[in-house]
Structures are given as structure tokens and as C-alpha cells.
Design a protein around this motif. Structure first.
Motif, PDB file in Angstrom:
ATOM      1  N   VAL A  37       0.836  -1.212   0.000  1.00  0.00           N
ATOM      2  CA  VAL A  37       0.000   0.000   0.000  1.00  0.00           C
ATOM      3  C   VAL A  37       0.872   1.263   0.000  1.00  0.00           C
ATOM      4  CG1 VAL A  37      -1.663   1.328   1.349  1.00  0.00           C
ATOM      5  CG2 VAL A  37      -1.966  -1.145   1.068  1.00  0.00           C
ATOM      6  N   LYS A  38       1.917   1.283   0.797  1.00  0.00           N
ATOM      7  CA  LYS A  38       2.806   2.451   0.848  1.00  0.00           C
ATOM      8  C   LYS A  38       3.488   2.692  -0.490  1.00  0.00           C
ATOM      9  CE  LYS A  38       3.714   2.261   5.843  1.00  0.00           C
ATOM     10  NZ  LYS A  38       4.765   2.154   6.878  1.00  0.00           N
ATOM     11  N   LEU A  39       3.954   1.631  -1.149  1.00  0.00           N
ATOM     12  CA  LEU A  39       4.611   1.774  -2.458  1.00  0.00           C
ATOM     13  C   LEU A  39       3.641   2.295  -3.516  1.00  0.00           C
ATOM     14  CD1 LEU A  39       6.795  -1.478  -2.567  1.00  0.00           C
ATOM     15  CD2 LEU A  39       7.581   0.879  -2.304  1.00  0.00           C
ATOM     16  N   ARG A  40       2.369   1.850  -3.488  1.00  0.00           N
ATOM     17  CA  ARG A  40       1.393   2.319  -4.465  1.00  0.00           C
ATOM     18  C   ARG A  40       1.121   3.816  -4.305  1.00  0.00           C
ATOM     19  NH1 ARG A  40      -2.253  -0.942  -3.303  1.00  0.00           N
ATOM     20  NH2 ARG A  40      -3.712   0.382  -2.153  1.00  0.00           N
ATOM     21  N   HIS A  41       1.033   4.301  -3.093  1.00  0.00           N
ATOM     22  CA  HIS A  41       0.817   5.729  -2.859  1.00  0.00           C
ATOM     23  C   HIS A  41       1.981   6.556  -3.388  1.00  0.00           C
ATOM     24  CE1 HIS A  41      -2.171   4.788   0.634  1.00  0.00           C
ATOM     25  NE2 HIS A  41      -2.699   4.580  -0.579  1.00  0.00           N
ATOM     26  N   ASP A  79       1.871   9.538  -6.568  1.00  0.00           N
ATOM     27  CA  ASP A  79       2.365  10.915  -6.392  1.00  0.00           C
ATOM     28  C   ASP A  79       3.356  11.281  -7.487  1.00  0.00           C
ATOM     29  OD1 ASP A  79       0.785  11.059  -4.192  1.00  0.00           O
ATOM     30  OD2 ASP A  79       2.395  10.611  -2.741  1.00  0.00           O
ATOM     31  N   ILE A  80       4.227  10.373  -7.855  1.00  0.00           N
ATOM     32  CA  ILE A  80       5.226  10.649  -8.902  1.00  0.00           C
ATOM     33  C   ILE A  80       4.549  10.872 -10.247  1.00  0.00           C
ATOM     34  CG2 ILE A  80       7.160   9.638 -10.187  1.00  0.00           C
ATOM     35  CD1 ILE A  80       7.959   8.229  -7.570  1.00  0.00           C
ATOM     36  N   GLU A  81       3.568  10.030 -10.596  1.00  0.00           N
ATOM     37  CA  GLU A  81       2.871  10.176 -11.872  1.00  0.00           C
ATOM     38  C   GLU A  81       2.125  11.512 -11.936  1.00  0.00           C
ATOM     39  OE1 GLU A  81       0.350   6.785 -12.196  1.00  0.00           O
ATOM     40  OE2 GLU A  81       1.976   5.400 -12.715  1.00  0.00           O
ATOM     41  N   SER A  82       1.530  11.958 -10.868  1.00  0.00           N
ATOM     42  CA  SER A  82       0.804  13.239 -10.855  1.00  0.00           C
ATOM     43  C   SER A  82       1.729  14.404 -11.154  1.00  0.00           C
ATOM     44  CB  SER A  82       0.115  13.421  -9.495  1.00  0.00           C
ATOM     45  OG  SER A  82      -0.546  14.676  -9.436  1.00  0.00           O
ATOM     46  N   ILE A  83       2.902  14.402 -10.572  1.00  0.00           N
ATOM     47  CA  ILE A  83       3.878  15.479 -10.808  1.00  0.00           C
ATOM     48  C   ILE A  83       4.315  15.508 -12.264  1.00  0.00           C
ATOM     49  CG2 ILE A  83       6.204  16.287 -10.211  1.00  0.00           C
ATOM     50  CD1 ILE A  83       5.703  15.131  -7.397  1.00  0.00           C
ATOM     51  N   THR A  86       2.687  14.446 -14.913  1.00  0.00           N
ATOM     52  CA  THR A  86       1.583  14.863 -15.793  1.00  0.00           C
ATOM     53  C   THR A  86       1.450  16.388 -15.823  1.00  0.00           C
ATOM     54  OG1 THR A  86       0.392  12.810 -15.323  1.00  0.00           O
ATOM     55  CG2 THR A  86      -0.887  14.623 -16.234  1.00  0.00           C
ATOM     56  N   ARG A  87       1.532  17.041 -14.695  1.00  0.00           N
ATOM     57  CA  ARG A  87       1.412  18.513 -14.654  1.00  0.00           C
ATOM     58  C   ARG A  87       2.534  19.192 -15.454  1.00  0.00           C
ATOM     59  NH1 ARG A  87      -0.134  17.561  -9.154  1.00  0.00           N
ATOM     60  NH2 ARG A  87       2.004  18.045  -8.478  1.00  0.00           N
ATOM     61  N   ASN A  88       3.726  18.687 -15.358  1.00  0.00           N
ATOM     62  CA  ASN A  88       4.848  19.252 -16.120  1.00  0.00           C
ATOM     63  C   ASN A  88       4.648  19.087 -17.623  1.00  0.00           C
ATOM     64  OD1 ASN A  88       6.123  20.039 -13.769  1.00  0.00           O
ATOM     65  ND2 ASN A  88       7.378  18.163 -13.638  1.00  0.00           N
ATOM     66  N   ASN A  89       4.156  17.952 -18.065  1.00  0.00           N
ATOM     67  CA  ASN A  89       3.947  17.682 -19.506  1.00  0.00           C
ATOM     68  C   ASN A  89       2.871  18.585 -20.085  1.00  0.00           C
ATOM     69  OD1 ASN A  89       5.897  15.710 -19.482  1.00  0.00           O
ATOM     70  ND2 ASN A  89       4.425  14.023 -19.117  1.00  0.00           N
ATOM     71  N   LYS A  90       1.821  18.811 -19.348  1.00  0.00           N
ATOM     72  CA  LYS A  90       0.733  19.663 -19.849  1.00  0.00           C
ATOM     73  C   LYS A  90       1.203  21.095 -20.101  1.00  0.00           C
ATOM     74  CE  LYS A  90      -3.242  17.173 -17.944  1.00  0.00           C
ATOM     75  NZ  LYS A  90      -4.387  17.230 -16.986  1.00  0.00           N
ATOM     76  N   LEU A  91       2.027  21.621 -19.234  1.00  0.00           N
ATOM     77  CA  LEU A  91       2.530  22.979 -19.417  1.00  0.00           C
ATOM     78  C   LEU A  91       3.388  23.099 -20.682  1.00  0.00           C
ATOM     79  CD1 LEU A  91       3.458  23.885 -15.706  1.00  0.00           C
ATOM     80  CD2 LEU A  91       1.551  24.763 -17.049  1.00  0.00           C
ATOM     81  N   GLU A  92       4.205  22.128 -20.905  1.00  0.00           N
ATOM     82  CA  GLU A  92       5.051  22.141 -22.097  1.00  0.00           C
ATOM     83  C   GLU A  92       4.215  22.028 -23.366  1.00  0.00           C
ATOM     84  OE1 GLU A  92       7.945  19.101 -21.720  1.00  0.00           O
ATOM     85  OE2 GLU A  92       8.936  20.008 -19.984  1.00  0.00           O
TER      86      GLU A  92
END
Length: 888
Positions: free
Chosen positions: A280-284, A288-292, A294-300
Motif C-alpha cells: 500500500v505504501k509503495l502504491r501511494h 504521487d510521482i505520476e501526478s507530478i 503529468t502537470r509538467n507535460n501539460k505545461l510544455e
């Protein structure tokens, strides 16, 4: 008890004198006085006819060689009181012995014979003086029947067991007087020596004692089995008790193992809980890494898209402009040949403009813009208008081209002149609009359906007219005999010459029909597929066999189907789309070419009526053309060839069936001798059929051979069975004739070689049967004697055989004297009998050689038997017999 008349020696001597007076050398076994009457079944008449009359019944035997015959004689008293023969019955015809139930004494009986001519007259009834005389006579009759004939007649009204008991109590003792030098000796003759009892059929005293001992052993065995069963039960209980004790002793060990398993289970559960928490800890952390990221890619992406959008809007404004010259051509331009270049350029621009406004070529965000939607509607109107105008023009254009050609008679075959169909001008004019059709397909695929139907409907009329005129003139201009040859006719003699008129022009005419029209139809199919924009592979490869001038294609251009349009869009001819449109293409080809097959059928039927055997040549020609067609293209042409092949096979099967029917009619004739007519005629037919084989029609001919020969052999066997006496002669002559007539063909045709060997085996079998019949006819006693010896050698030793009845040394000498005295005359008679009914004289030498060899083998086997069983007897040697046969 009074003395029986069966023991009266004077009566026996009187009977022997009466028999000898008749000239018969027979031995009296038993003679006894009886009374004869007709009983209640006798005919009404004079009183004396139904009264009992004194008679004497005498049982006699006569030995002739190895066989013994038994007779029942009825003797009556003459006026002077002397016995004389009245009737003679053969005991082999005795079928029933019946004691009359109406006689309370049981002394009256009847003897029924199955060979009496007048069965309506009741057999006579015989009355004895007492039961003993009756039993004595009947027992003697039954024993003679059983020992000499090997069977018993039906016995009615008598208890066989009572008779056996009577025979045992009344076993007579007969004094046998001999006169040696020392004086008379009296010997006792038992019942077995007189052969007047059936006691041997009952159970003997020794056998009864053995059965009682066996039964006693069986009872004792039952008691032992019960004791053994009890012991086994006790042992089973002891073993079960031991197993239970062992299980109870191992209980502490089992408890220890169970405690270890329980502790291990607890440890595994704890480990599983810790692993779940870590997961469960590893999945969380991963979320979090994938969310960060995605936000960077959208801006570019937002920055890049803004720059690209400005560029695309500039390009879009350029796309939305419609050139005025193209709009004029699409809405009202002419379709003349001179204007086609402008029309093609307008179509290419319109196709490109529509494609540029489609989502794959236009960014999806522009597709919903109002300006883009309005411009797309304007282009769709231009497309609809142009497609409608072009379709109407092409439909009328196709009809006008075909109507012009049909109205000109010079395009078709005339009387006395065959005209090869020439569609070069038609294709040239159609090729002008090939690119137009390609662009119409890219603009609106649905418009091609009506255009294809219009083209097929118009051209179908032209093709059918050309085929009909060509076929009619082809048949009218072909010179061939119209008298069909009758093959395998039953009434036609084998010496009659067969009509060998040359009918090759018939198959040449059929080949010419295929040579002209099959390439034409394939070319039309290929041209239609490309002209009407079907996305299929090329039906005819460039430079293929059906495109060359040799097979009837047009002289103007061997690459006639290359329309020069495959460079419009290379992506339209992918393999996936090809398989999808093959079905639609074949349906259109059906409309294009349907109906033309009737003219091909007419040529096939016409050729069959002239010479049915030409079906073989036509079948081979059709197979050759069929093998040259692709399996996935020119579908109608392949179906046409398949139908032609089926029709030719059906016509040929009809000929084969009619010929087989003529063969079967042979068996209806009454007596047939010699070689049947259809045997040599089949060889002539097979020779002719082999001359007609072309290509792959070998299977068709082999199937016909199989049917012909099967019917021929079956009919031959049926004809032979109508006269069994001459069956083997008829078979061997016909099988020999079959081999002689097909010898040359069998060396080169495998299926005929198979039937040749089959006929050879049947010939050998018929020869063997016929020769054996002739040999046994002349030397029956000799080889019957050998057969008896051979049968006995399976059961007894060779030393005992000379002591068997009919196989003594005296019997051997008598048989040799009767069989081998004058053996040269017998062999000559055997040759004459072999020659007598043989109509084919050329077979006689080989048959006579087989006959001599067979006889010599049998005689050599007989000589070996004699040398082994009768070592001191001399017979004619095998070498002498061989020399005698060679000299005759």
C-alpha cells in the motif's frame, strides 16, 4: 419259448436258393416268417386282397469293392410250396419304422421307403408271431442301417431303451462249428459279432462306477471348502486387530506433527500482513510521482500547441479557396474526349480538397469551425453534381458503343467464314474514361454499382451474340461423320470391323471454341475488373499464356489491360481490400458473362452425338484450360470450365452406361459358346480411347475401364453359370481372349495391367477346375483310393492302413489293375475330352501341358503313399508315367 423261425436253417437255405436262382450273389444275414396285410388303408375289393398272407423277410448284403449294400427281400410261396422272390427293397431308402398302435400285441409294424413311386398306396403291414421275433428283426435292420449307411431311420411307436434291455437279456449264443484235425470246437459268438444290438449306445457299468466316484469326491470337496473359509475368516479378524493396535501406537507422533504445522501457519499469516502494508505504501508513492510528471507535460504541450495553431490557421485560409476554372468544369463542363483532361484535373483538385478537410488530414479542432463546415458543404454539392452528370453520360455511352457494334454484321461470323471477336476498338474508347471512373470511385463509391450493371448489361448482349454466331458457324463448317459408332453391341459379331471414321475435327472444333473465347472472356473479366476499379490483383499476369496472340488475344496490344491508372493512389490496392471485393467482382462477372455457357454446351452435345469417345479429348482440353486459371480470379470463367468439364463427364458417363447395358444384355441369350463378342470389341474400344487421351483425362478413362471390365467379368460369370457343365471352358476361353487382346495395352496402362492380372488369375482357376474334373473322370478309383489313404493318415499310423476295410493289399492290386491297365488309352481319352468342347484350338497345347503336369503331380503323390504304406507292392514308377505322357 418256441423256437424262432430266424434260427431255422432250412428256411435260410431255402432263401439262399431263391436268391441264387435270381442270379444275385448276396449273403443272407437274417430270414424270418411274417404275415403280410394291407390293414384299414388298403383298397376295397375282394376279400382275399385284405387277408393276411404268409411271407418270408430276408435281410441280405452284397459287397462290391470297398462298399457294402444292404437289401430287404420279400419272398412268397409258390404253388408248389417253393420260396421265390416277390419284392426287393434297398435299405438305404428306408426312412421310417413304425409299430402299428391299433395292434394291442405290438407285433405289427410298417417299413416306409422314400423312393416308392406310388405314395398314395399304403405300405404293407408285417405281423410277427411274437414280440421277440419283432424285436429281433427290427434290431437287425437298425444295426445294418447304422453300420453300413451310417444313419438310422425314424423310429415310431417303439421305446429304444426297452429294445436295448431286451437285446441285453436275449443275447444269443451261436455255436460256430469248425473241423480241425483234433476235432470239432464250439465257439461262442456274442451279440456284438452278430451286430443285432444297440447296447453300445448306453452307459456301461464301468462308466457308472466312475461317475459315482466322481460325485463322492465332489461332496467331500464341499466340506473342505467350508473349513477353509472359516480359517480365512479367523485370519482376517486377527489382521484387523493388529492394524488397529498399530494405529493407536502412532498417535503421539501424529499430534507432534500437527502442532508443528499450526506454528508454521501462524508465521505465514504474519508475513502476509506485513507484505500487504508495504505494498500500500509503495502504491501511494507511485501515484504521487505520476501526478507530478503529468502537470509538467501539460505545461510544455500548451506552449507548443499555441505556436502550431497560428500556423495551421494560416494554412486553413488557403485551403478554403475554390478556383473558378475547376468549379466551371465540375458543374457544367462537357465530357467530350477533348475536354477530359480538364475534367480529370478538376476531379483531382476536388478529391484533394475534400480529403484535406477530413479529420485525418485536418486537425480535429478545426473540423467544428463554421467556416470549415460551410466550405465542406459547398464541396459536397460540387461532388454530387459532378458524379450525377458523369454517371448519366457513361451509362448512355456504354449502350451506344454496344448498339453500334451489334448493328454491324461485319463484327460477327458469317456463313462460310469464322470471325474472331475483336474488342480492341471498344476497349480503346472505354479506356478514355478509365481515369474518370477511378476518380468517381474516390468521390463516391456507391455510384459504381449502377455503372457496373449498365456496362455488364450492354456488353453481355454483344458477347452472347458473338458466341452464338461463332458456335453456329463452327458446327456448320465442321465436316465429320454423323453415324455414331456402336460399341460393345451384343448382337455384333467379334469379327465385324469397327467404324474408324476420323472424328478429330469434332474435338478440334471444341478446342477452337475454347481457344477463341476463353482468353477473350478472361481478358474481358480482367479489363472489367480494372476498368470498373475493383481492388483485386491482376487477373492475367503480363505476358501470360492467355494474353499472347497464340491463344486468341487481340493483335493490337499484349498489355491491353494496363489502363495506366494504378498510380493514382497506391494505397487503394492493398491485399486486405482485394479479398473483400472479390465477391462483388464475381457477382458482376456473372451479370457480364451469364448465358454464354449455353453455346459451349451446344458444341459439347453436338460433338457427343457425332462421336461419344471425343468426350475424352474434350475433357483433356478443358482440364488444360482449367489448370491455367487462377483459383481466386476470373471466377465466372473458372465456373464455366468446371461446368463444361462436368457436362462432358456426364455425357461420357451416359455413353459408358449405355455400353455397359449392351454388355449385360449378353447374359439374356440362351447358350453361348466360345469367346463372347464384347471381349475383343473392348480391346478395340480401349485402343481408341487411349488415342483420345489428352492432358489429365487419365482418371476419366480409368473410371470407364473399371466400370466396363467389372460389368464384363460379372456378365461372363453369369453366362457361365447358365450351363455349369461347360462353365469352366467358357470362362477360361474368354479370360484368355481378354489377356491376348489387351496384352500390348496392359504393358503401358496401369489400370488395364491390373485387370489383366485379374483375368490371368481367373483363367488359372478355371483351368485348374476343368483339368481336375477331366483327371478325376478318367482316374476316379485311383485318386479316391489315394484320398482315403490321405484322410486315414491323420488318425492312424501308416502300418495300420492296409488292415482297414477296402484298403488292403488285395484292394490296392484290384484298383491298380482296373485303373492303370491300358493307362495310355485313358490318357488319350483324357486328351480327347479336353479337346472335345474347346472352341479355341490355340489354347489346347497349354491346357494339355497343364493337364499332364497336374496328373503327374497327383500320381507322384500317390506313388509316395504306396511306397510308404505298401512297401512290398510295386506300381508303375513316376519316371515311366512321365515318359508315357511325353510320348503321347
Amino acid at each position: 419259448m418256441a423256437k424262432s423261425s430266424a434260427d431255422d436253417e432250412e428256411l435260410r437255405r431255402a432263401c439262399e436258393a431263391a436268391i441264387e436262382a435270381g442270379g444275385s450273389k448276396q449273403k443272407i444275414v437274417l430270414s424270418i416268417r411274417v404275415a403280410k396285410s394291407r390293414g384299414m388303408w388298403g383298397k376295397s375289393g375282394r376279400l382275399g386282397r385284405n387277408m393276411a398272407k404268409p411271407r418270408v423277410l430276408a435281410l441280405s448284403t452284397k459287397s462290391k469293392g470297398q462298399s457294402t449294400k444292404a437289401f430287404l427281400r420279400v419272398l412268397k410261396y409258390s404253388t408248389g410250396g417253393v420260396l421265390e422272390s416277390a419284392k426287393l427293397y434297398k435299405l438305404k431308402h428306408l426312412s421310417k419304422v413304425e409299430v402299428i398302435a391299433n395292434d394291442p400285441t405290438g407285433c405289427t409294424f410298417m417299413l416306409g421307403f422314400d423312393n416308392l413311386r406310388n405314395q398314395s398306396v399304403a405300405p404293407p403291414q408285417w405281423t410277427m408271431r411274437n414280440i421277440d421275433d419283432r424285436n429281433r428283426l427290427l434290431l437287425c435292420i437298425l444295426n445294418i442301417c447304422k453300420e453300413i449307411m451310417g444313419r438310422l431311420p425314424k423310429v415310431v411307436g417303439i421305446d429304444v431303451v426297452e429294445m436295448a434291455l431286451w437285446a441285453k437279456e436275449n443275447t444269443p449264443v451261436v455255436a460256430n462249428q469248425t473241423n480241425p484235425h483234433d476235432g470239432p470246437v464250439v465257439s461262442t459268438v456274442t451279440e456284438n459279432d452278430l451286430k443285432v444290438t444297440v447296447e453300445k449306445d448306453l452307459v456301461s457299468q464301468a462308466e457308472e462306477e466312475d461317475m459315482e466316484a466322481l460325485l463322492g469326491t465332489y461332496v467331500m470337496g464341499i466340506g473342505e471348502a467350508e473349513a477353509f473359509s472359516e480359517r480365512l475368516k479367523r485370519e482376517l479378524l486377527a489382521l484387523e486387530a493388529a492394524n488397529v493396535h498399530a494405529i493407536l501406537e502412532s498417535e503421539p507422533l501424529v499430534e507432534e506433527v500437527l502442532q508443528g504445522l499450526e506454528s508454521a501457519t501462524i508465521c505465514v499469516d504474519d508475513m502476509d500482513e506485513w507484505l500487504g502494508i508495504f505494498n500500500v505504501k509503495l502504491r501511494h508513492m507511485r501515484e504521487d510521482i505520476e501526478s507530478i510528471e503529468t502537470r509538467n507535460n501539460k505545461l510544455e504541450m500548451q506552449s507548443v500547441n499555441n505556436k502550431a495553431l497560428i500556423e495551421e490557421l494560416d494554412k486553413l485560409l488557403e485551403r478554403l479557396r475554390v478556383p473558378s476554372e475547376y468549379a466551371a468544369s465540375l458543374t457544367g463542363g462537357s465530357f467530350d474526349e477533348a475536354r477530359m483532361l480538364q475534367n480529370i484535373e478538376a476531379c483531382e483538385w476536388l478529391t484533394g480538397a475534400l480529403r484535406a478537410l477530413e479529420v485525418p488530414n485536418l486537425d480535429p479542432c478545426f473540423a467544428n469551425m463554421r467556416a470549415v463546415k460551410d466550405k465542406r458543404m459547398e464541396l459536397e454539392k460540387l461532388k454530387t453534381t459532378f458524379v450525377r452528370r458523369a454517371s448519366e453520360f457513361l451509362r448512355s455511352y456504354f449502350a451506344s458503343l454496344v448498339d453500334f457494334m451489334i448493328s454491324e454484321k461485319s463484327y460477327f461470323s458469317q456463313r462460310g467464314q469464322l470471325k474472331r471477336p475483336d474488342h480492341a476498338d471498344l476497349r480503346y474508347k472505354c479506356r478514355t474514361y478509365a481515369r474518370l471512373l477511378q476518380h468517381l470511385k474516390s468521390l463516391d463509391k456507391n455510384c459504381l454499382g449502377p455503372l457496373r450493371k449498365a456496362y455488364c448489361s450492354s456488353l453481355n448482349l454483344l458477347l452472347r451474340r458473338e458466341a452464338r454466331e461463332f458456335a453456329n458457324e463452327l458446327r456448320a463448317g465442321t465436316k465429320a461423320s454423323r453415324n455414331p459408332t456402336v460399341w460393345l453391341e451384343a448382337s455384333t459379331g467379334s469379327s465385324q470391323t469397327v467404324n474408324n471414321a476420323d472424328t478429330s475435327t469434332v474435338s478440334e472444333a471444341y478446342a477452337k471454341m475454347l481457344t477463341i473465347f476463353i482468353p477473350l472472356l478472361v481478358d474481358e473479366s480482367s479489363f472489367f475488373a480494372h476498368f470498373m476499379c475493383f481492388e483485386v490483383p491482376a487477373l492475367v499476369p503480363p505476358g501470360g499464356p492467355l494474353n499472347g496472340n497464340k491463344n486468341g488475344s487481340n493483335d493490337d496490344d499484349t498489355n491491353d489491360d494496363d489502363l495506366g491508372i494504378m498510380d493514382i493512389d497506391e494505397n487503394d490496392s492493398k491485399a486486405g481490400k482485394s479479398s473483400e471485393e472479390l465477391g462483388t467482382l464475381n457477382e458482376s462477372l456473372q451479370d457480364l458473362l451469364d448465358g454464354i455457357q449455353e453455346d459451349f454446351y451446344a458444341v459439347v452435345d453436338w460433338a457427343y452425338k457425332i462421336d461419344p469417345l471425343r468426350c475424352i479429348s474434350m475433357h483433356g482440353i478443358t482440364e488444360r484450360y482449367l489448370s491455367g486459371q487462377k483459383a481466386d480470379a476470373a471466377g465466372f470463367v473458372r465456373l464455366l470450365l468446371d461446368d463444361l468439364e462436368s457436362r462432358i463427364s456426364m455425357q461420357f458417363s451416359r455413353f459408358v452406361d449405355e455400353a455397359c447395358h449392351r454388355i449385360e444384355r449378353n447374359e439374356r441369350n440362351v447358350r453361348q459358346m466360345g469367346v463372347l463378342s464384347y471381349i475383343p470389341r473392348f480391346a478395340t474400344l480401349a485402343t481408341r480411347m487411349e488415342q483420345y487421351i489428352q492432358g489429365q483425362s487419365r482418371d476419366l478413362v480409368d473410371q470407364a475401364y473399371t466400370k466396363f471390365v467389372s460389368i464384363m467379368f460379372v456378365t461372363l460369370e453369369k453366362i457361365a453359370q447358365t450351363d455349369p457343365k461347360y462353365a469352366d471352358i467358357l470362362l477360361l476361353e474368354n479370360y484368355a481372349a481378354f489377356q491376348n487382346s489387351l496384352y500390348d495395352l496392359a504393358n503401358v496402362v496401369p489400370i488395364l495391367a491390373k485387370f489383366y492380372h485379374q483375368a490371368s488369375e481367373s483363367y488359372e482357376q478355371a483351368c485348374t477346375r476343368h483339368i481336375s474334373m477331366i483327371i478325376y473322370y478318367q482316374f476316379e478309383r485311383l485318386f479316391q483310393f489315394a484320398k482315403k489313404i490321405e484322410d486315414l493318415m491323420y488318425t492312424i499310423t501308416p502300418e495300420e492302413i492296409p488292415f482297414q476295410l477296402g484298403l488292403s493289399k488285395t484292394d490296392l492290386r484290384k484298383m491298380l489293375k482296373s485303373s492303370l491297365s491300358g493307362v495310355d488309352k485313358s490318357i488319350t481319352a483324357m486328351y480327347r475330352k479336353l479337346q472335345k468342347n474347346l472352341t479355341s484350338e490355340e489354347l489346347l497345347p497349354s491346357l494339355w501341358d497343364k493337364c499332364k503336369k497336374e496328373f503327374l503331380d497327383k500320381y507322384e503323390s500317390f506313388a509316395q503313399q504306396v511306397a510308404r504304406i505298401y512297401p512290398n507292392e510295386t506300381i508303375q514308377s513316376v519316371a515311366e508315367m512321365k515318359d508315357l505322357l511325353a510320348s503321347l
